[in-house]
Design a protein around this motif. Structure first.
Motif, PDB file in Angstrom:
ATOM      1  N   ASP A   1       0.839  -1.199   0.000  1.00 35.26           N
ATOM      2  CA  ASP A   1       0.000   0.000   0.000  1.00 35.26           C
ATOM      3  C   ASP A   1       0.872   1.245   0.000  1.00 35.26           C
TER       4      ASP A   1
ATOM      5  N   LYS B   1       1.430   7.982   0.393  1.00 39.99           N
ATOM      6  CA  LYS B   1       1.786   8.013   1.820  1.00 39.99           C
ATOM      7  C   LYS B   1       3.140   8.679   2.002  1.00 39.99           C
TER       8      LYS B   1
ATOM      9  N   ASN C   1      -1.631  -1.419  -4.256  1.00 39.68           N
ATOM     10  CA  ASN C   1      -2.095  -0.028  -4.383  1.00 39.68           C
ATOM     11  C   ASN C   1      -0.919   0.871  -4.751  1.00 39.68           C
TER      12      ASN C   1
ATOM     13  N   ASP D   1      -5.789   6.340  -0.788  1.00 43.65           N
ATOM     14  CA  ASP D   1      -5.157   5.579   0.295  1.00 43.65           C
ATOM     15  C   ASP D   1      -6.197   4.850   1.152  1.00 43.65           C
ATOM     16  N   ALA D   2      -7.468   5.178   0.980  1.00 43.41           N
ATOM     17  CA  ALA D   2      -8.520   4.409   1.664  1.00 43.41           C
ATOM     18  C   ALA D   2      -8.963   3.301   0.708  1.00 43.41           C
ATOM     19  N   GLU D   3      -7.976   2.461   0.328  1.00 44.74           N
ATOM     20  CA  GLU D   3      -8.201   1.450  -0.715  1.00 44.74           C
ATOM     21  C   GLU D   3      -8.741   0.138  -0.161  1.00 44.74           C
TER      22      GLU D   3
END
Ligand code: BES
Ligand code: MN
Ligand code: ZN
Length: 509
Positions: free
Chosen positions: A283, A290, A333, A360-362
């Motif tokens: 991620d 991030k 991601n 990022d809210a995957e």
């Protein structure tokens, strides 16, 4: 490590180490008197001189005499009123690691007789502790500064009537701990190794080895299933996504009725449980990138999926009389040329639409399709595990995972199973306010609800895809890996969830 139950006398055996767990008390338990005599009174003397008092996880090493093991490892169990399975698990882990550190190969452990812990539970906890405590992930090390694990551990009990139950417990504990160590292995691999395709291959191998049904859906099948969520998240990566489905104890297909009248009652079907595990193999955050600090830990973002794989292995070996479906949406991601964007609207397999606020809210986005897929089995319960929110780490730290859902009875059973398995989860609320927080002006829902209650709005998001099915969601963001060595786990992936799920499913109704 080979684990055995033995009803022989530990004194006089050729052992490199003999582990003796002791509760904190004023003297030597009568059951150990013979043993102590065989050791020339060594235990009595260390108790008398205060070298060892039996505090929880306290260690003392004595050199064995001519007829005893090379070394005696005393390990404290603490207050007798508080000794529980957890105490035994941690004590076994600590002592076995100490034995390995001293280059022992063959060790023994004197099973303590404790009125409040049935022999089967003791065997299970000791086996789990020994195997989890010896776990290392050293396949990428070329220097040998790690101690090697023990080759064998014999659990000694003088009580022949206990030996059977003890052996049974060792069997369950061995399966559970080895399955948890498998989950650790999967999660500890670098992100560029444990890709969605690689995870699918591991699932297929597990299927072949343990008799699980396995199906791995690739991009084309995901298109056919209209899994817009999983596809969108996977689009930024050269490693395309997969939906991995494992099945244990599937009911036989109902035979076609040939015009005969139904006989009335159908045979009671086995309960069906769906386990869904987030499988983001790395991620980066995607376009909503991030920060780089600690980003390496995001290889563990597939730990929910790893726990489901480990659990499926365990329940196959335990032959649980249940129908269990394990579902893992696996994707990477990243921010490639075709990556999904903030502002995008995604249509999921359920038909519901999602506005992407933050790529990022995957996790919740891939879980939407996986949970919807789970509902097609009409399960009696859905349990999902996901390293879903940093907010959960802030709320609960690494001492417990958060549990939310739509069914208080199920949540309580998950909580209790976690308590017994020493994988704690703590209930958090899920209310209409949290569902309101993720309403979108352009789609049905949006994938973030702002700073407030981040763990709860993530759960509220998932609730849109479970319908009426009893469901528990475990946010394992704080528990899936550890930044420092602990009694039951070295730094790295913990395998969190395997013991909890096995405990939950072994006691299902
Ligand atoms: N995998 C992360 C959550 C996470 C963060 C797990 C830290 C363990 C440690 C997840 O995909 C994520 O990035 N969540 C975001 C959601 C936010 C954008 C609404 C988060 O928690 O910051
Ligand atoms: Mn993320
Ligand atoms: Zn994530």
């Amino acid at each position: 490590m080979r684990l055995r139950a033995s009803s022989g006398d530990p004194v006089g055996q050729e052992l490199d180490a003999l582990i003796i767990p002791l509760i904190r008390s004023d003297g030597l338990p009568p059951a150990l008197r013979n043993l102590d005599a065989g050791l020339g009174g060594a235990i009595t003397r260390s108790l008398k001189w205060g070298d060892f008092v039996g505090k929880r996880n306290e260690l003392a090493i004595l050199l064995g005499g001519d007829h005893a093991a090379k070394r005696i490892i005393l390990i404290g169990l603490g207050d007798p009123k508080q000794v529980a399975e957890q105490t035994l698990r941690a004590a076994a882990a600590t002592a076995v690691r100490e034995a390995a550190r001293r280059k022992s190969q063959h060790a023994g452990l004197v099973v303590p007789t404790l009125r409040r812990i049935p022999a089967q539970n003791a065997g299970q906890a000791l086996a789990e502790g020994a195997l989890l405590g010896s776990y290392r992930f050293d396949k990428y090390r070329t220097t040998e500064d790690n101690p090697v694990a023990l080759a064998s551990l014999d659990l000694f009990t003088r009580d022949a009537s206990h030996a059977r139950a003890l052996r049974q417990g060792i069997g369950i504990g061995t399966i559970t701990a080895e399955s948890e160590n498998l989950a650790r292995d999967l999660s500890n691999e670098p992100g560029s190794v444990h890709t969605p395709n690689w995870l699918g291959q591991r699932a297929r191998e597990l299927g072949r080895e343990f008799g699980l049904g396995v199906r791995v859906l690739g991009p084309r099948e995901l298109e056919a299933h209209k899994m817009g969520g999983l596809l969108a998240v996977g689009r930024g990566s050269a490693n395309p996504p997969r939906l991995i489905v494992l099945e244990h104890g599937a009911p036989p297909k109902a035979p076609a009725r040939r015009g005969r009248k139904a006989t009335g009652r159908s045979p009671r079907r086995r309960p069906t449980i769906a386990l869904v595990g987030k499988g983001i193999t790395f991620d980066t955050g995607g376009v909503s990138l991030k920060p780089s600090a600690s980003m390496q830990d995001m290889k563990h973002d597939m730990s929910g999926g790893a726990a489901v794989l480990g659990c499926m292995r365990a329940i196959a070996l335990l032959k649980l009389p249940l129908h269990v479906v394990g579902i893992i949406p696996a994707a990477e991601n990243k921010q490639g040329a075709d990556a999904y964007l903030p502002g995008d609207v995604i249509e999921t397999a359920s038909g519901k639409t999602i506005e992407v606020i933050n790529t990022d809210a995957e996790g919740r986005v891939v879980l939407s399709d996986a949970i919807h897929y789970a509902t097609r089995y009409e399960p009696d319960a859905i349990v999902d595990l996901a390293t879903l929110t940093g907010a959960c780490v802030v709320a609960l730290g690494s001492a417990a995972a958060g549990v939310m859902g739509n069914d208080d009875a199920l949540i309580e059973r998950v909580r209790a199973a976690g308590e017994r398995a020493q994988e704690r989860v703590w209930p958090l609320p899920l209310w209409d306010e949290h569902r309101d927080q993720i309403k979108s002006h352009i789609a049905d829902i949006k994938n973030t609800g702002g700073r407030e209650a981040g763990t709860l709005t993530a759960a509220a998001f998932l609730s849109h895809f479970v319908g009426e099915i009893p469901w528990a969601h475990l946010d394992i963001a704080g528990t899936a890996w550890t930044g420092r060595d602990r009694a039951l786990c070295v730094k790295g992936a913990t395998g969190f969830g395997v013991r909890l799920l096995v405990e939950l499913l072994r006691n299902w109704r």
